[in-house]
Write a protein that holds these residues in place. Sequence first.
Motif, mmCIF file in Angstrom:
data_model
loop_
_atom_site.group_PDB
_atom_site.id
_atom_site.type_symbol
_atom_site.label_atom_id
_atom_site.label_comp_id
_atom_site.label_asym_id
_atom_site.label_seq_id
_atom_site.Cartn_x
_atom_site.Cartn_y
_atom_site.Cartn_z
ATOM 1 N N PRO A 93 0.825 -1.212 0.000
ATOM 2 C CA PRO A 93 0.000 0.000 0.000
ATOM 3 C C PRO A 93 0.859 1.262 0.000
ATOM 4 N N LYS A 94 0.365 2.282 -0.676
ATOM 5 C CA LYS A 94 0.992 3.600 -0.598
ATOM 6 C C LYS A 94 0.506 4.274 0.689
ATOM 7 N N PRO A 95 1.172 5.340 1.146
ATOM 8 C CA PRO A 95 0.686 6.042 2.340
ATOM 9 C C PRO A 95 -0.781 6.456 2.204
ATOM 10 N N GLY A 96 -1.589 6.073 3.182
ATOM 11 C CA GLY A 96 -3.006 6.408 3.159
ATOM 12 C C GLY A 96 -3.878 5.424 2.403
ATOM 13 N N GLU A 97 -3.260 4.438 1.734
ATOM 14 C CA GLU A 97 -4.017 3.470 0.932
ATOM 15 C C GLU A 97 -4.317 2.220 1.751
ATOM 16 N N THR A 98 -5.527 1.691 1.599
ATOM 17 C CA THR A 98 -5.892 0.411 2.184
ATOM 18 C C THR A 98 -5.907 -0.644 1.081
ATOM 19 N N VAL A 99 -5.203 -1.734 1.313
ATOM 20 C CA VAL A 99 -5.134 -2.824 0.345
ATOM 21 C C VAL A 99 -5.762 -4.060 0.969
ATOM 22 N N LEU A 100 -6.641 -4.715 0.224
ATOM 23 C CA LEU A 100 -7.213 -5.973 0.698
ATOM 24 C C LEU A 100 -6.213 -7.092 0.407
ATOM 25 N N GLY A 101 -5.629 -7.633 1.474
ATOM 26 C CA GLY A 101 -4.639 -8.679 1.309
ATOM 27 C C GLY A 101 -5.274 -10.062 1.258
ATOM 28 N N GLY A 102 -4.422 -11.056 1.186
ATOM 29 C CA GLY A 102 -4.898 -12.430 1.132
ATOM 30 C C GLY A 102 -4.591 -13.180 2.407
ATOM 31 N N THR A 103 -3.701 -14.140 2.314
ATOM 32 C CA THR A 103 -3.389 -15.028 3.427
ATOM 33 C C THR A 103 -2.785 -14.280 4.615
ATOM 34 N N PHE A 104 -3.246 -14.631 5.827
ATOM 35 C CA PHE A 104 -2.638 -14.136 7.062
ATOM 36 C C PHE A 104 -1.957 -15.298 7.771
ATOM 37 N N LEU A 105 -0.740 -15.059 8.226
ATOM 38 C CA LEU A 105 0.021 -16.077 8.946
ATOM 39 C C LEU A 105 0.613 -15.465 10.208
ATOM 40 N N MET A 106 0.677 -16.228 11.271
ATOM 41 C CA MET A 106 1.357 -15.788 12.488
ATOM 42 C C MET A 106 2.446 -16.804 12.793
ATOM 43 N N ASN A 107 3.698 -16.362 12.697
ATOM 44 C CA ASN A 107 4.830 -17.270 12.786
ATOM 45 C C ASN A 107 5.861 -16.785 13.795
ATOM 46 N N PRO A 108 6.604 -17.689 14.405
ATOM 47 C CA PRO A 108 7.732 -17.263 15.233
ATOM 48 C C PRO A 108 8.816 -16.648 14.366
ATOM 49 N N GLY A 109 9.420 -15.549 14.857
ATOM 50 C CA GLY A 109 10.454 -14.861 14.098
ATOM 51 C C GLY A 109 11.435 -14.154 15.014
#
Length: 304
Positions: free
Chosen positions: A23-39
């Motif tokens: 996304p550009k500043p101020g832009e909302t983008v509809l994303g796809g897959t969400f993952l929560m991983n150890p990092g």
Amino acid sequence: MRQSVLIIGSSNTDMVVKTEHFPKPGETVLGGTFLMNPGGKGANQAVAAARLGADVRFVAKTGNDIFGKQALEGFKDEGIDTRFVSESATLASGVALITVNAQGQNEIVVASGANMDLQPVDIPDNAFENVGMALLQLEIPAETVRWALTKCAEKQIRTVLNPAPAMQLDSGFLNGLYLITPNETETELITGVAVESEETLRKAAQYLFEQGVQNVIITLGSKGIYLASDSFTGIIATPVVEAVDSTAAGDVFNGALLKALADGQSLEQASRFACRAAAISVTRMGAQSSAPYQHELESFFKHD
């Protein structure tokens, strides 16, 4: 007795969203897959080294929360020595918000939390006992990194510094280092040299040598790495693969490099080994989850 590799660094929980474009500043983008991983760079490197067969001792600090407890269990599952992973009384575990685009590139914002509470007092002297090599990064307090580098030098432990995230470093961080492994951005910030050719890579490496670093590896993403040492100087290409997520490629490279060096491989051999491990990692989503096991490294490139 087999010596351990010591990794001192950060532990985070990565929250990842895949999207077509950033996304550009101020832009909302509809994303796809969400993952929560150890990092976290330190934890990623520890897992990468452990999966490739190293005896890993990890020093880090987490919060007294579910993220910290999950991270600790994950380290134990990987066979990592967690005796020196401590808990902050005041700060939450570190969290990273990661966006990955369709080309496998990423943007990352980190809330460091307990990582910035890791102090020299949290690292007892016996953490350095029977250690063959050490690896540090810059997602913990700079004064703790400097202290640990000095401690390793006193104990004659060969030490690798992965200077990420990028920050300017004085000779107190560099003098006496066995090896430094910056990427192109980090190299320019540390040396003042924009690495755009082999000539500028040599110039940047020479600056680091003059600061007291013994060996230099500059990572170049999909182009491979530039190694400057007494025995080999030049670019080592990385295997060509289809990248889906580059989030932990540098961490897998550093963890694999540490393992190979601790096993007695030369810098050139270890670099080629680490490039292969990193190449596998970018074909998978996630940070620690992308790190290959030794048997996968062997089977992935069996046609070579």
